[in-house]
Design a protein around this motif. Structure first.
Motif, PDB file in Angstrom:
ATOM      1  N   UNK A   1      11.008  -4.776   2.259  1.00  0.00           N
ATOM      2  CA  UNK A   1      10.348  -6.056   2.091  1.00  0.00           C
ATOM      3  C   UNK A   1       8.973  -5.823   1.481  1.00  0.00           C
ATOM      4  N   UNK A   2       8.707  -6.420   0.330  1.00  0.00           N
ATOM      5  CA  UNK A   2       7.389  -6.367  -0.296  1.00  0.00           C
ATOM      6  C   UNK A   2       6.698  -7.694  -0.025  1.00  0.00           C
ATOM      7  N   UNK A   3       5.543  -7.646   0.619  1.00  0.00           N
ATOM      8  CA  UNK A   3       4.910  -8.910   0.992  1.00  0.00           C
ATOM      9  C   UNK A   3       3.444  -8.956   0.605  1.00  0.00           C
ATOM     10  N   UNK A   4       2.951 -10.180   0.436  1.00  0.00           N
ATOM     11  CA  UNK A   4       1.527 -10.376   0.185  1.00  0.00           C
ATOM     12  C   UNK A   4       0.859 -11.065   1.368  1.00  0.00           C
ATOM     13  N   UNK A   5       1.625 -11.436   2.365  1.00  0.00           N
ATOM     14  CA  UNK A   5       1.066 -12.049   3.563  1.00  0.00           C
ATOM     15  C   UNK A   5       1.894 -11.560   4.737  1.00  0.00           C
ATOM     16  N   UNK A   6       2.002 -12.341   5.809  1.00  0.00           N
ATOM     17  CA  UNK A   6       2.849 -11.916   6.920  1.00  0.00           C
ATOM     18  C   UNK A   6       4.287 -11.844   6.415  1.00  0.00           C
TER      19      UNK A   6
ATOM     20  N   UNK B  25       3.301  -3.641   2.909  1.00  0.00           N
ATOM     21  CA  UNK B  25       2.289  -4.682   2.867  1.00  0.00           C
ATOM     22  C   UNK B  25       1.470  -4.726   1.593  1.00  0.00           C
ATOM     23  N   UNK B  26       1.667  -3.749   0.682  1.00  0.00           N
ATOM     24  CA  UNK B  26       0.930  -3.708  -0.580  1.00  0.00           C
ATOM     25  C   UNK B  26      -0.566  -3.931  -0.345  1.00  0.00           C
TER      26      UNK B  26
ATOM     27  N   UNK C  94      -1.147  -9.676   7.980  1.00  0.00           N
ATOM     28  CA  UNK C  94      -0.423  -8.843   8.947  1.00  0.00           C
ATOM     29  C   UNK C  94       1.056  -8.868   8.556  1.00  0.00           C
ATOM     30  N   UNK C  95       1.697  -7.708   8.371  1.00  0.00           N
ATOM     31  CA  UNK C  95       3.067  -7.708   7.849  1.00  0.00           C
ATOM     32  C   UNK C  95       4.163  -8.029   8.862  1.00  0.00           C
ATOM     33  N   UNK C  96       3.921  -7.778  10.168  1.00  0.00           N
ATOM     34  CA  UNK C  96       5.005  -7.994  11.128  1.00  0.00           C
ATOM     35  C   UNK C  96       4.431  -8.436  12.464  1.00  0.00           C
TER      36      UNK C  96
END
Length: 291
Positions: free
Chosen positions: A87-92, A113-114, A133-135
């Motif tokens: 999972x590539x994310x820019x927010x949670x 979390x990039x 926060x990613x998770x």
């Protein structure tokens, strides 16, 4: 016999697999990935809407999912989430709440979390407002998270808040800035595990190399058990911060394996507070065991 339906590009299959004691059938949703940087959040939301109760959700191995929206996936019940892909994310990336949630990465799953853009932006300001926060497990009960990695988190890595009876096992958390040697302060607030207003949490067989607290037992953390945890280039295990929320009395009890106690004073900044607080608190029954 299997009935196959398509909903919002999510493959859903009704099977006879049993995940819960009172469950006769389980619907399985395989989340597709565009693989070209296009936002996969709508398909993820559709999968949780279809299979978030008495269901099985699969992020396929060797697939990369781009998450460009905050995914607050609530009211889940008796759901198995196979996080085999990236999972590539820019927010949670995922905020999960509900009862009997199992997230299993099968040792291939990754949440990326990039975070470099945030490290560069923060430049040593650990409390910079908006860092993602990613998770997070929020208001989760009787739930399990295991066998996946989180890397390059923009802020805290793995947060457990307002939850009860949580098992965390075999999680690897890493965060390193490209210019860490030149500016080591820019990784402030990349905590590994944080607990807040949660009870009966077990963290085991995990690894943290993230530059700040390895584990932080924040206010309202009770019966937190940590074992077989490797902390590399961290600030250690923290009891606190206490006094972070004005007008509230903070209590931590039955904590163990703690290393230091943090307190907040001065004017509160942002909400949740990124600095200050001016509250009161109490720490008791803290033990250190050496074997």
């Amino acid at each position: 016999m299997k009935a196959v339906i398509w909903l919002a590009s999510v493959l859903c299959v009704l099977t006879g697999t049993v995940f819960g004691a009172n469950q006769a059938n389980t619907e399985t949703c395989v989340v597709p990935a565009h693989g070209n940087g296009e936002d996969d959040s709508p398909a993820i939301k559709a999968a949780f809407e279809s299979c978030g109760s008495n269901g099985h959700i699969i992020f396929a191995e060797n697939n990369t999912y781009s998450i460009q929206q905050v995914l607050q996936l609530h009211n889940l019940s008796n759901v198995q989430i196979d996080l085999r892909g990236t999972l590539l994310n820019i927010s949670i990336a995922l905020e999960l709440s509900g009862d009997h949630i199992t997230v299993d990465g099968h040792n291939t799953g990754v949440i990326d979390g990039q975070g470099q853009v945030w490290y560069d932006l923060a430049l040593g300001v650990g409390g910079l407002f908006g860092r993602p926060i990613p998770f997070s497990l929020r208001n989760a009960r009787n739930s399990i998270a295991r066998n996946f990695a989180i890397r390059q988190s923009g802020k805290w890595n793995f947060v457990i808040i307002e939850s009860r009876n949580i098992t965390v096992d075999n999680i690897k958390l890493t965060a390193h800035s490209d210019d860490y040697q030149a500016n080591p302060g820019n990784l402030g607030n990349t905590d590994g595990f944080d607990t807040l207003y949660s009870d009966d949490v077990r963290i085991s067989n995990s690894y943290v190399d993230a530059g700040d607290d390895c584990v932080s037992f924040k206010p309202g953390s009770t019966n937190i058990h940590v074992k077989n945890l490797t902390c590399v280039q961290t600030a250690g295990i923290a009891v606190g911060s206490l006094g972070q929320y004005q007008g509230q009395f903070d209590l931590l009890k039955h904590s163990r394996n703690g290393a230091y106690i943090k307190t907040y004073n001065g004017k509160s900044v942002y909400y949740p507070p990124q600095g200050g607080g001016n509250g009161t608190g109490l720490v008791r029954n803290v033990r250190k065991s050496i074997k």
